[in-house]
Design a protein around this motif. Structure first.
Motif, PDB file in Angstrom:
ATOM      1  N   GLU A 275       3.384   8.867  10.145  1.00 23.77           N
ATOM      2  CA  GLU A 275       3.810   9.909  11.096  1.00 23.77           C
ATOM      3  C   GLU A 275       5.266  10.319  10.810  1.00 23.77           C
ATOM      4  N   GLY A 276       6.119   9.315  10.596  1.00 20.94           N
ATOM      5  CA  GLY A 276       7.534   9.596  10.284  1.00 20.94           C
ATOM      6  C   GLY A 276       7.697  10.254   8.925  1.00 20.94           C
ATOM      7  N   ASN A 277       6.939   9.760   7.943  1.00 21.26           N
ATOM      8  CA  ASN A 277       7.010  10.323   6.576  1.00 21.26           C
ATOM      9  C   ASN A 277       6.689  11.814   6.574  1.00 21.26           C
ATOM     10  N   LYS A 278       5.730  12.187   7.425  1.00 21.50           N
ATOM     11  CA  LYS A 278       5.297  13.586   7.496  1.00 21.50           C
ATOM     12  C   LYS A 278       6.484  14.470   7.907  1.00 21.50           C
TER      13      LYS A 278
ATOM     14  N   THR B  81       0.366   3.120   6.060  1.00 20.46           N
ATOM     15  CA  THR B  81      -1.074   3.094   6.301  1.00 20.46           C
ATOM     16  C   THR B  81      -1.488   4.495   6.745  1.00 20.46           C
ATOM     17  N   PRO B  82      -2.515   5.068   6.117  1.00 20.65           N
ATOM     18  CA  PRO B  82      -2.931   6.412   6.559  1.00 20.65           C
ATOM     19  C   PRO B  82      -3.217   6.412   8.062  1.00 20.65           C
ATOM     20  N   GLY B  83      -2.652   7.403   8.740  1.00 19.26           N
ATOM     21  CA  GLY B  83      -2.851   7.507  10.190  1.00 19.26           C
ATOM     22  C   GLY B  83      -1.967   6.575  10.998  1.00 19.26           C
ATOM     23  N   GLY B  84      -1.131   5.788  10.327  1.00 16.74           N
ATOM     24  CA  GLY B  84      -0.288   4.811  11.037  1.00 16.74           C
ATOM     25  C   GLY B  84       1.087   5.354  11.408  1.00 16.74           C
TER      26      GLY B  84
END
Ligand SMILES: NC(=O)c1ccc[n+]([C@@H]2O[C@H](COP(=O)([O-])OP(=O)(O)OC[C@H]3O[C@@H](n4cnc5c(N)ncnc54)[C@H](OP(=O)(O)O)[C@@H]3O)[C@@H](O)[C@H]2O)c1
Length: 270
Positions: A238-241, A231-234
């Motif tokens: 955060e981890g994917n980034k 989910t964007p912003g979820g």
């Protein structure tokens, strides 16, 4: 299997996994499976676990075989083949020995032999293996089908060309070790956040199993599945980034590449 006899040369870990799969699926019965094993402990284990006849002499062990499956460590294969070459008739030869090429086997046994190479992996011990199979020019379609049938009893099977075997070794043959490493690192990260390691390891390994099953059973691509849980912003975003901004892709690519190179090098040396 049509009353064919199969003789395993080497009755170690891999051979035992295959024999177990063949017996439990009733593909062969114990009267049609034989083994040649020089290690007394391993020979005793094979006799006790599978109720099969185990020979210490390879020539004796292959006498009535229709299929010979070479399952010793690669470094003994040359000597082993030299020892049996005059006793090999028209049996189908299956080899799971890493790095032992068709050329190598043909140079010793002769170019008229039907040979199928297989690269399995250790989850075969839990009937969850991944095997790739390829045949030489002399082996027929029915030979490779027979081998696919055997290895389907211990997991999934794909066909490949011999020239793909090094890449297959990099991805699936040695692959379990790389996944163990990643699963352990994720579990350790959970431990750092306060979980006990045993719990974190269960969370990490069951998640890896589930993710792999999602890819295999839904047919969706890894990216589609990533998108579906992000989910964007979820939290996952955060981890994917962190993953995307790291060089983990290059590191994994280098891991598989080096493994394949080593496999190719061993193929030349053996
Ligand atoms: N394990 C894997 O993940 C994996 C994956 C793909 C392919 N493979 C291939 O599978 C093959 C077998 O691996 P493994 O892990 O099952 O090995 P393993 O457990 O060491 O089994 C090989 C057995 O063969 C015996 N042996 C040695 N020389 C022999 C001879 N001349 N005649 C009869 N038996 C003999 C060994 O005895 P000693 O121990 O006394 O030598 C041992 O008991 C290897 O070639 C490997 O490249 C393995």
């Amino acid at each position: 299997m049509d009353n064919k006899n199969i003789t395993f040369i080497g009755a170690g870990k891999m051979a035992s996994a295959i024999i177990k799969g063949l017996l439990s699926s009733k593909t062969f019965d114990d009267k049609h499976i034989f083994a040649v094993e020089v290690n007394e402990e391993a020979a005793k284990r094979a006799k006790e676990n599978f109720n099969i006849k185990v020979f210490s002499d390879a020539k004796e062990g292959i006498k009535d075989a229709d299929i010979i499956l070479i399952a010793t460590k690669p470094f003994v294969v040359q000597e082993l083949l030299e020892g049996i070459k005059d006793s090999v008739k028209d049996q189908l030869i299956i080899s799971i020995a890493a790095g032992i090429t068709f050329n190598k086997i043909e140079n010793i046994l002769g170019v008229n032999k039907r040979i199928v190479r297989v690269m399995p992996n250790t989850p075969a011990l839990l009937e969850c293996g991944m095997s790739a199979v390829c045949k030489n020019d002399k082996a027929a379609e029915e030979d490779i089908k027979l081998v696919e049938n055997i290895f389907s009893k211990i997991g999934k099977v794909i066909r490949c060309k011999e020239s793909d075997i090094d890449a297959v070794t990099g991805v699936s043959g040695s692959g379990p070790a790389f996944y163990y490493y990643i699963i352990d690192k994720i579990a350790k990260a959970g431990e750092e956040l306060g979980l006990d390691y045993k719990t974190a390891l269960m969370l990490s390994s069951q998640t890896a199993l589930g993710a792999a099953k999602m890819i295999i059973e839904t047919g969706n691509t890894p990216q589609e599945l990533i998108d579906a849980v992000t989910t964007p912003g979820g939290t996952t975003a955060e981890g994917n980034k962190v993953l995307k901004e790291s060089n983990i892709g290059e590191i994994l690519s280098e891991t598989v590449r080096k493994t394949a190179e080593k496999s190719a090098q061993m193929g030349k040396e053996n």
